[in-house]
Design a protein around this motif. Structure first.
Motif, PDB file in Angstrom:
ATOM      1  N   MET A  21       0.869  -1.175   0.000  1.00  0.00           N
ATOM      2  CA  MET A  21       0.000   0.000   0.000  1.00  0.00           C
ATOM      3  C   MET A  21       0.901   1.218   0.000  1.00  0.00           C
ATOM      4  O   MET A  21       1.455   1.596   1.026  1.00  0.00           O
ATOM      5  N   ARG A  22       1.089   1.785  -1.174  1.00  0.00           N
ATOM      6  CA  ARG A  22       2.037   2.893  -1.330  1.00  0.00           C
ATOM      7  C   ARG A  22       1.349   4.227  -1.068  1.00  0.00           C
ATOM      8  O   ARG A  22       0.290   4.503  -1.615  1.00  0.00           O
ATOM      9  N   VAL A  23       1.951   5.032  -0.228  1.00  0.00           N
ATOM     10  CA  VAL A  23       1.381   6.314   0.160  1.00  0.00           C
ATOM     11  C   VAL A  23       1.794   7.388  -0.835  1.00  0.00           C
ATOM     12  O   VAL A  23       2.989   7.587  -1.084  1.00  0.00           O
ATOM     13  N   ASP A  24       0.818   8.041  -1.412  1.00  0.00           N
ATOM     14  CA  ASP A  24       1.078   9.159  -2.318  1.00  0.00           C
ATOM     15  C   ASP A  24       0.955  10.444  -1.508  1.00  0.00           C
ATOM     16  O   ASP A  24      -0.150  10.934  -1.251  1.00  0.00           O
ATOM     17  N   VAL A  25       2.091  10.977  -1.081  1.00  0.00           N
ATOM     18  CA  VAL A  25       2.099  12.145  -0.197  1.00  0.00           C
ATOM     19  C   VAL A  25       1.408  13.338  -0.843  1.00  0.00           C
ATOM     20  O   VAL A  25       0.697  14.099  -0.177  1.00  0.00           O
ATOM     21  N   ASP A  26       1.567  13.510  -2.153  1.00  0.00           N
ATOM     22  CA  ASP A  26       0.953  14.644  -2.841  1.00  0.00           C
ATOM     23  C   ASP A  26      -0.570  14.624  -2.716  1.00  0.00           C
ATOM     24  O   ASP A  26      -1.209  15.680  -2.670  1.00  0.00           O
ATOM     25  N   LYS A  27      -1.141  13.406  -2.675  1.00  0.00           N
ATOM     26  CA  LYS A  27      -2.594  13.307  -2.568  1.00  0.00           C
ATOM     27  C   LYS A  27      -3.083  13.462  -1.137  1.00  0.00           C
ATOM     28  O   LYS A  27      -4.247  13.787  -0.903  1.00  0.00           O
ATOM     29  N   ILE A  28      -2.193  13.224  -0.190  1.00  0.00           N
ATOM     30  CA  ILE A  28      -2.575  13.375   1.219  1.00  0.00           C
ATOM     31  C   ILE A  28      -2.661  14.846   1.593  1.00  0.00           C
ATOM     32  O   ILE A  28      -3.599  15.291   2.238  1.00  0.00           O
ATOM     33  N   LYS A  29      -1.658  15.594   1.172  1.00  0.00           N
ATOM     34  CA  LYS A  29      -1.604  17.002   1.545  1.00  0.00           C
ATOM     35  C   LYS A  29      -2.620  17.810   0.746  1.00  0.00           C
ATOM     36  O   LYS A  29      -2.756  17.651  -0.457  1.00  0.00           O
ATOM     37  N   SER A  30      -3.333  18.690   1.449  1.00  0.00           N
ATOM     38  CA  SER A  30      -4.365  19.508   0.821  1.00  0.00           C
ATOM     39  C   SER A  30      -4.190  20.955   1.241  1.00  0.00           C
ATOM     40  O   SER A  30      -3.681  21.250   2.325  1.00  0.00           O
ATOM     41  N   CYS A  31      -4.623  21.856   0.375  1.00  0.00           N
ATOM     42  CA  CYS A  31      -4.527  23.289   0.703  1.00  0.00           C
ATOM     43  C   CYS A  31      -5.675  23.721   1.623  1.00  0.00           C
ATOM     44  O   CYS A  31      -5.671  24.830   2.151  1.00  0.00           O
ATOM     45  N   TRP A  32      -6.664  22.842   1.817  1.00  0.00           N
ATOM     46  CA  TRP A  32      -7.815  23.187   2.638  1.00  0.00           C
ATOM     47  C   TRP A  32      -7.557  22.833   4.102  1.00  0.00           C
ATOM     48  O   TRP A  32      -7.001  21.779   4.411  1.00  0.00           O
ATOM     49  N   VAL A  33      -7.955  23.729   4.985  1.00  0.00           N
ATOM     50  CA  VAL A  33      -7.723  23.560   6.411  1.00  0.00           C
ATOM     51  C   VAL A  33      -8.411  22.278   6.907  1.00  0.00           C
ATOM     52  O   VAL A  33      -9.602  22.078   6.681  1.00  0.00           O
ATOM     53  N   GLY A  34      -7.634  21.435   7.563  1.00  0.00           N
ATOM     54  CA  GLY A  34      -8.181  20.219   8.144  1.00  0.00           C
ATOM     55  C   GLY A  34      -8.253  19.024   7.212  1.00  0.00           C
ATOM     56  O   GLY A  34      -8.416  17.887   7.672  1.00  0.00           O
ATOM     57  N   GLU A  35      -8.141  19.233   5.904  1.00  0.00           N
ATOM     58  CA  GLU A  35      -8.272  18.128   4.949  1.00  0.00           C
ATOM     59  C   GLU A  35      -7.087  17.162   5.010  1.00  0.00           C
ATOM     60  O   GLU A  35      -7.258  15.951   4.891  1.00  0.00           O
TER      61      GLU A  35
END
Length: 207
Positions: A21-35
């Motif tokens: 299960m490979r973690v895609d860090v770019d998809k985890i991080k969001s510009c929206w507060v709390g996301e």
């Protein structure tokens, strides 16, 4: 880079019959507060559910982990820094109770937060291959290469396995384009010089 960290994870998975299960860090991080925090919690929830429904726990892989496991900011005032700290705190908490296999790779060990470092049971350093190993990699990548030429290339160029693979691929492409699959050692030497030159002269980008 190119010393076999990610490939080692793939081989561990293959030899033990596990999924990754490979973690895609770019998809985890969001510009929206709390996301971002919700995303990382959802990631670990999903991993736990997969583990419950699998005979063998899959490998949770954080590739280039320094992007998310970096040193936490003390007295963070900016929203971005606060978000980074929140995400990291969630990961630390999840690691405390994780029942499975988590592997993180990084080229920047000094950027890892000490709290994360303590929670990893094994820390394995991947150095560049020795001359003997490089010669074997050359012959594996280019089977038609003579033992003498492989030893010469290994001795002259302190390349990683990934860099040797890049050069071997270029050789294969050139062979297809030229319609000639014979080994041109001088051409390979030139590719070695260019590979190292392109690494050293890579432009620096800062923000």
């Amino acid at each position: 880079p190119g010393t076999g960290k990610t490939e080692t994870v793939y081989q561990l998975a293959r030899q033990t019959g596990r999924d990754i299960m490979r973690v895609d860090v770019d998809k985890i991080k969001s510009c929206w507060v709390g996301e971002s925090e919700k995303n990382i919690k959802a990631l670990f929830d999903r991993y736990r559910n997969i583990c419950k429904n699998s005979k063998l726990a899959p490998i949770l892989l954080f590739n280039e982990a320094d992007a998310v496991l970096g040193v936490r900011m003390e007295g963070a005032a900016k929203a971005v820094d606060k978000m980074e700290n929140s995400v990291q705190n969630i990961i630390l908490q999840e690691m405390e109770t994780l029942e499975g296999i988590m592997i993180a790779t990084t080229n920047l060990t000094t950027n890892l937060d000490k709290a994360f470092e303590r929670r990893f049971l094994y820390k394995i350093r991947f150095d560049k291959p020795s001359v003997e190993s490089r010669a074997k990699i050359w012959q594996t990548m280019l089977p038609d290469l003579s033992e003498h030429d492989a030893q010469t290339l290994a001795s002259q160029f302190d390349l990683s396995g990934g860099e040797i693979e890049n050069i071997a691929r270029k050789h294969s492409v050139n062979a297809i384009l030229k319609g000639n699959d014979s080994i041109d050692v001088q051409e390979i030497i030139n590719s070695c010089r260019h590979e190292r030159l392109s690494q050293n002269n890579r432009p620096k980008i800062g923000f």
